[in-house]
Write a protein that holds these residues in place. Sequence first.
Motif, PDB file in Angstrom:
ATOM      1  N   ARG A 124      11.554   0.074  -7.953  1.00  0.00           N
ATOM      2  CA  ARG A 124      12.677   0.125  -8.753  1.00  0.00           C
ATOM      3  C   ARG A 124      13.183  -1.429  -8.292  1.00  0.00           C
ATOM      4  NH1 ARG A 124      18.333  -0.010  -7.857  1.00  0.00           N
ATOM      5  NH2 ARG A 124      19.592   0.934  -9.532  1.00  0.00           N
ATOM      6  N   ASP A 125      13.118  -1.857  -7.232  1.00  0.00           N
ATOM      7  CA  ASP A 125      13.625  -3.162  -6.787  1.00  0.00           C
ATOM      8  C   ASP A 125      12.844  -4.190  -7.428  1.00  0.00           C
ATOM      9  OD1 ASP A 125      16.042  -2.421  -4.945  1.00  0.00           O
ATOM     10  OD2 ASP A 125      14.351  -1.651  -3.885  1.00  0.00           O
ATOM     11  N   ARG A 126      11.447  -3.909  -7.269  1.00  0.00           N
ATOM     12  CA  ARG A 126      10.572  -5.003  -7.729  1.00  0.00           C
ATOM     13  C   ARG A 126      10.601  -5.010  -9.242  1.00  0.00           C
ATOM     14  NH1 ARG A 126       4.836  -4.705  -8.908  1.00  0.00           N
ATOM     15  NH2 ARG A 126       3.734  -6.607  -7.951  1.00  0.00           N
ATOM     16  N   VAL A 127      10.663  -4.061  -9.920  1.00  0.00           N
ATOM     17  CA  VAL A 127      11.005  -4.199 -11.554  1.00  0.00           C
ATOM     18  C   VAL A 127      11.938  -4.891 -11.902  1.00  0.00           C
ATOM     19  CG1 VAL A 127      11.327  -2.739 -13.630  1.00  0.00           C
ATOM     20  CG2 VAL A 127       9.448  -1.881 -12.062  1.00  0.00           C
ATOM     21  N   ARG A 128      13.417  -4.463 -11.049  1.00  0.00           N
ATOM     22  CA  ARG A 128      14.557  -5.179 -11.375  1.00  0.00           C
ATOM     23  C   ARG A 128      14.306  -6.666 -11.153  1.00  0.00           C
ATOM     24  NH1 ARG A 128      19.191  -1.653 -11.817  1.00  0.00           N
ATOM     25  NH2 ARG A 128      20.719  -3.290 -10.934  1.00  0.00           N
ATOM     26  N   LEU A 129      13.673  -7.027 -10.003  1.00  0.00           N
ATOM     27  CA  LEU A 129      13.504  -8.518  -9.654  1.00  0.00           C
ATOM     28  C   LEU A 129      12.958  -9.234 -10.782  1.00  0.00           C
ATOM     29  CD1 LEU A 129      13.738 -11.019  -8.205  1.00  0.00           C
ATOM     30  CD2 LEU A 129      11.743 -10.259  -6.672  1.00  0.00           C
ATOM     31  N   ALA A 130      11.583  -8.411 -11.383  1.00  0.00           N
ATOM     32  CA  ALA A 130      10.715  -8.949 -12.337  1.00  0.00           C
ATOM     33  C   ALA A 130      11.700  -9.090 -13.930  1.00  0.00           C
ATOM     34  CB  ALA A 130       9.699  -8.026 -12.674  1.00  0.00           C
ATOM     35  N   ASP A 185       0.644  -1.088   0.112  1.00  0.00           N
ATOM     36  CA  ASP A 185       0.120   0.184   0.065  1.00  0.00           C
ATOM     37  C   ASP A 185       0.869   1.104  -0.078  1.00  0.00           C
ATOM     38  OD1 ASP A 185      -2.095  -1.682   0.074  1.00  0.00           O
ATOM     39  OD2 ASP A 185      -2.395  -1.493   2.206  1.00  0.00           O
ATOM     40  N   SER A 186       1.944   1.172   0.480  1.00  0.00           N
ATOM     41  CA  SER A 186       2.920   2.287   0.641  1.00  0.00           C
ATOM     42  C   SER A 186       3.957   2.461  -0.305  1.00  0.00           C
ATOM     43  CB  SER A 186       3.606   2.281   2.141  1.00  0.00           C
ATOM     44  OG  SER A 186       4.333   1.135   2.067  1.00  0.00           O
ATOM     45  N   GLY A 187       3.989   1.571  -1.453  1.00  0.00           N
ATOM     46  CA  GLY A 187       4.735   1.360  -2.629  1.00  0.00           C
ATOM     47  C   GLY A 187       5.991   0.694  -2.189  1.00  0.00           C
ATOM     48  N   THR A 188       5.921   0.089  -0.865  1.00  0.00           N
ATOM     49  CA  THR A 188       7.234  -0.704  -0.538  1.00  0.00           C
ATOM     50  C   THR A 188       6.869  -2.141  -0.358  1.00  0.00           C
ATOM     51  OG1 THR A 188       7.223   0.114   1.533  1.00  0.00           O
ATOM     52  CG2 THR A 188       8.402   1.366   0.207  1.00  0.00           C
TER      53      THR A 188
END
Length: 137
Positions: free
Chosen positions: A52-58, A9-12
């Motif tokens: 950014r981390d989430r996109v990188r993991l994907a 919810d907080s984007g993290t």
Amino acid sequence: MHNIPVSADSGTWTITELASQYDVTLRTIRFYEDRGLLTPERRGTTRVYHPRDRVRLALILRGKRLGFSLDEIATIVDMYDAEPGEEGQLVYLLNQITRRRADLEQRRHDIEQTLHDLAEVEARCQADLEKLRTGSA
């Protein structure tokens, strides 16, 4: 030390949330961190992952599914954040796709040839066995 809530919810995200979302182990995510592919924020002992981390993991996981090495994936992912930026990243990725496709096409050709060779040997063995069994050698 206070536990600071972290949630989508907080984007993290926490490491557990990311692992669950992408169906990978915590160890896998830590491995990518050790390789410098992911750089979560630290809040005490808690890892906090940002979009950014989430996109990188994907991207890492997609690269692995496509058969790229971690070094190739790192180059692609890191190019997005540095010069030559997205254009350079796309050019590099297209070159890697071309190489990967050529490698897979060669493997397919090699497998088809091997299957053909096995079929020929199998047919000869079946014929020789039939001759032995019928006594018409």
